[in-house]
Scaffold this motif. Structure first.
Motif, PDB file in Angstrom:
ATOM      1  N   ALA A   1       0.835  -1.201   0.000  1.00 31.69           N
ATOM      2  CA  ALA A   1       0.000   0.000   0.000  1.00 31.69           C
ATOM      3  C   ALA A   1       0.869   1.251   0.000  1.00 31.69           C
ATOM      4  CB  ALA A   1      -0.912   0.006   1.229  1.00 31.69           C
ATOM      5  N   TYR A   2       0.259   2.377  -0.369  1.00 26.73           N
ATOM      6  CA  TYR A   2       0.947   3.666  -0.275  1.00 26.73           C
ATOM      7  C   TYR A   2      -0.071   4.769  -0.061  1.00 26.73           C
ATOM      8  CZ  TYR A   2      -0.030   3.438  -5.338  1.00 26.73           C
ATOM      9  OH  TYR A   2      -0.636   3.289  -6.571  1.00 26.73           O
ATOM     10  N   GLN A   3       0.427   5.944   0.336  1.00 28.63           N
ATOM     11  CA  GLN A   3      -0.480   7.025   0.751  1.00 28.63           C
ATOM     12  C   GLN A   3       0.219   8.375   0.640  1.00 28.63           C
ATOM     13  OE1 GLN A   3      -1.519   6.775   4.917  1.00 28.63           O
ATOM     14  NE2 GLN A   3      -3.505   7.730   4.592  1.00 28.63           N
ATOM     15  N   VAL A   4      -0.546   9.408   0.307  1.00 27.55           N
ATOM     16  CA  VAL A   4      -0.028  10.775   0.274  1.00 27.55           C
ATOM     17  C   VAL A   4      -0.179  11.368   1.670  1.00 27.55           C
ATOM     18  CG1 VAL A   4      -0.251  13.063  -0.757  1.00 27.55           C
ATOM     19  CG2 VAL A   4      -0.672  11.019  -2.148  1.00 27.55           C
ATOM     20  N   VAL A   5       0.929  11.850   2.216  1.00 22.52           N
ATOM     21  CA  VAL A   5       0.962  12.332   3.595  1.00 22.52           C
ATOM     22  C   VAL A   5       1.618  13.708   3.650  1.00 22.52           C
ATOM     23  CG1 VAL A   5       1.814  11.893   5.940  1.00 22.52           C
ATOM     24  CG2 VAL A   5       1.115   9.977   4.486  1.00 22.52           C
ATOM     25  N   GLN A   6       0.951  14.661   4.274  1.00 24.89           N
ATOM     26  CA  GLN A   6       1.538  15.984   4.489  1.00 24.89           C
ATOM     27  C   GLN A   6       2.427  15.938   5.727  1.00 24.89           C
ATOM     28  OE1 GLN A   6      -1.099  19.235   5.624  1.00 24.89           O
ATOM     29  NE2 GLN A   6      -0.050  20.597   4.199  1.00 24.89           N
TER      30      GLN A   6
ATOM     31  N   PRO B   1       2.958  14.589  10.857  1.00 28.89           N
ATOM     32  CA  PRO B   1       2.365  14.044   9.621  1.00 28.89           C
ATOM     33  C   PRO B   1       0.856  13.868   9.725  1.00 28.89           C
ATOM     34  CG  PRO B   1       3.417  12.301  10.881  1.00 28.89           C
ATOM     35  CD  PRO B   1       3.782  13.592  11.557  1.00 28.89           C
ATOM     36  N   ARG B   2       0.197  14.084   8.596  1.00 28.20           N
ATOM     37  CA  ARG B   2      -1.242  13.822   8.534  1.00 28.20           C
ATOM     38  C   ARG B   2      -1.584  13.377   7.117  1.00 28.20           C
ATOM     39  NH1 ARG B   2      -4.669  17.597   6.327  1.00 28.20           N
ATOM     40  NH2 ARG B   2      -3.769  19.573   5.642  1.00 28.20           N
ATOM     41  N   ALA B   3      -2.525  12.468   7.009  1.00 26.44           N
ATOM     42  CA  ALA B   3      -2.895  11.905   5.716  1.00 26.44           C
ATOM     43  C   ALA B   3      -3.591  12.942   4.841  1.00 26.44           C
ATOM     44  CB  ALA B   3      -3.799  10.697   5.916  1.00 26.44           C
ATOM     45  N   LEU B   4      -3.184  13.023   3.580  1.00 26.17           N
ATOM     46  CA  LEU B   4      -3.861  13.880   2.611  1.00 26.17           C
ATOM     47  C   LEU B   4      -4.760  13.064   1.685  1.00 26.17           C
ATOM     48  CD1 LEU B   4      -1.318  16.574   1.347  1.00 26.17           C
ATOM     49  CD2 LEU B   4      -3.311  16.879   2.807  1.00 26.17           C
ATOM     50  N   SER B   5      -4.569  11.761   1.681  1.00 24.40           N
ATOM     51  CA  SER B   5      -5.387  10.901   0.824  1.00 24.40           C
ATOM     52  C   SER B   5      -5.724   9.612   1.555  1.00 24.40           C
ATOM     53  CB  SER B   5      -4.627  10.560  -0.468  1.00 24.40           C
ATOM     54  OG  SER B   5      -3.626   9.584  -0.216  1.00 24.40           O
TER      55      SER B   5
END
Length: 220
Positions: A75-80, A90-94
């Motif tokens: 899996a992968y994820q966009v994180v600010q 960090p916080r999830a953007l997607s």
């Protein structure tokens, strides 16, 4: 009638392998296109918000996956990753993007140089048990998840995580990421059955220009 049935059975036997290969290739293409889209999302988010944004690739052991008992990138994820009060928060953007079943991001050096440095996922600062990513797979502890990362900047460029510690503040965080050379700046998706092969029968390779963030796709 027996002759007709026999001919149909023969045709099915001949066509089935080719059809399975087409289905596998289509799934690999879909997974690869999804990765390219998320890379673009991470870059555009960094540019539009004027902040640093990561694309995190999560590696863990999923007993329900095809390669049960092995740790892979599922899996992968966009994180600010903004700096708040001197601390990276960090916080999830997607939403998390789970790669289609039977497909993984290869962890081999020959196929994915960008995914060679991983760090353990830590709780979000200020919490003790809250994580950016919690796997949906059963019996997977989020504290046991590791991730590799590409960090995008407001000018569109990106760097790869290259230190064992991503850093908790701005200075440490800046030192943990480096610009990879172009000939080592790529990620390859493969079928799970080829996880251990440096020469897979089919693949979807995405090369990323660290200075511009532009991608190029390579297929066999």
């Amino acid at each position: 009638m027996l002759t007709v049935v026999g001919i149909i059975a023969l045709l099915v036997a001949l066509v089935t392998p080719a059809l399975i290969d087409v289905i596998r290739s289509t799934r690999l293409n879909s997974a690869g296109d999804g990765l390219v889209n998320r890379i673009s999302l991470a870059q555009q988010s960094a540019i539009s918000q004027g902040t640093e944004v990561e694309l995190r690739f999560y590696q863990y052991m999923d007993e329900e996956a095809e390669r049960a008992g092995e740790s892979h990138y599922y899996a992968y994820q966009v994180v600010q990753v903004p700096i708040v009060d001197g601390i990276v928060r960090p916080r999830a953007l997607s939403d998390v993007y789970y790669i289609e079943s039977g497909i993984i991001n290869s962890s081999l050096l020959e196929l994915s140089p960008l995914l060679q440095t991983t760090v353990g996922q830590a709780p979000i600062p200020g919490t003790t048990s809250s994580y950016v990513f919690t796997p949906t797979a059963n019996n997977v502890d989020p504290s046991g998840v590791e991730y590799a990362a590409l960090r995008f900047y407001s000018d569109g460029s990106c760097k790869m995580l290259s230190a064992d510690d991503p850093g908790a503040n701005a200075e440490e965080s800046a030192m943990a990421y480096t610009i990879p050379p172009l000939n080592q700046s790529f990620i390859t998706l493969v079928e799970a059955r080829d996880a251990d092969s440096p020469a897979p029968t089919n693949f979807y390779c995405v090369q990323i220009d660290s200075y511009t963030g532009k991608t190029r796709v390579y297929r066999p």
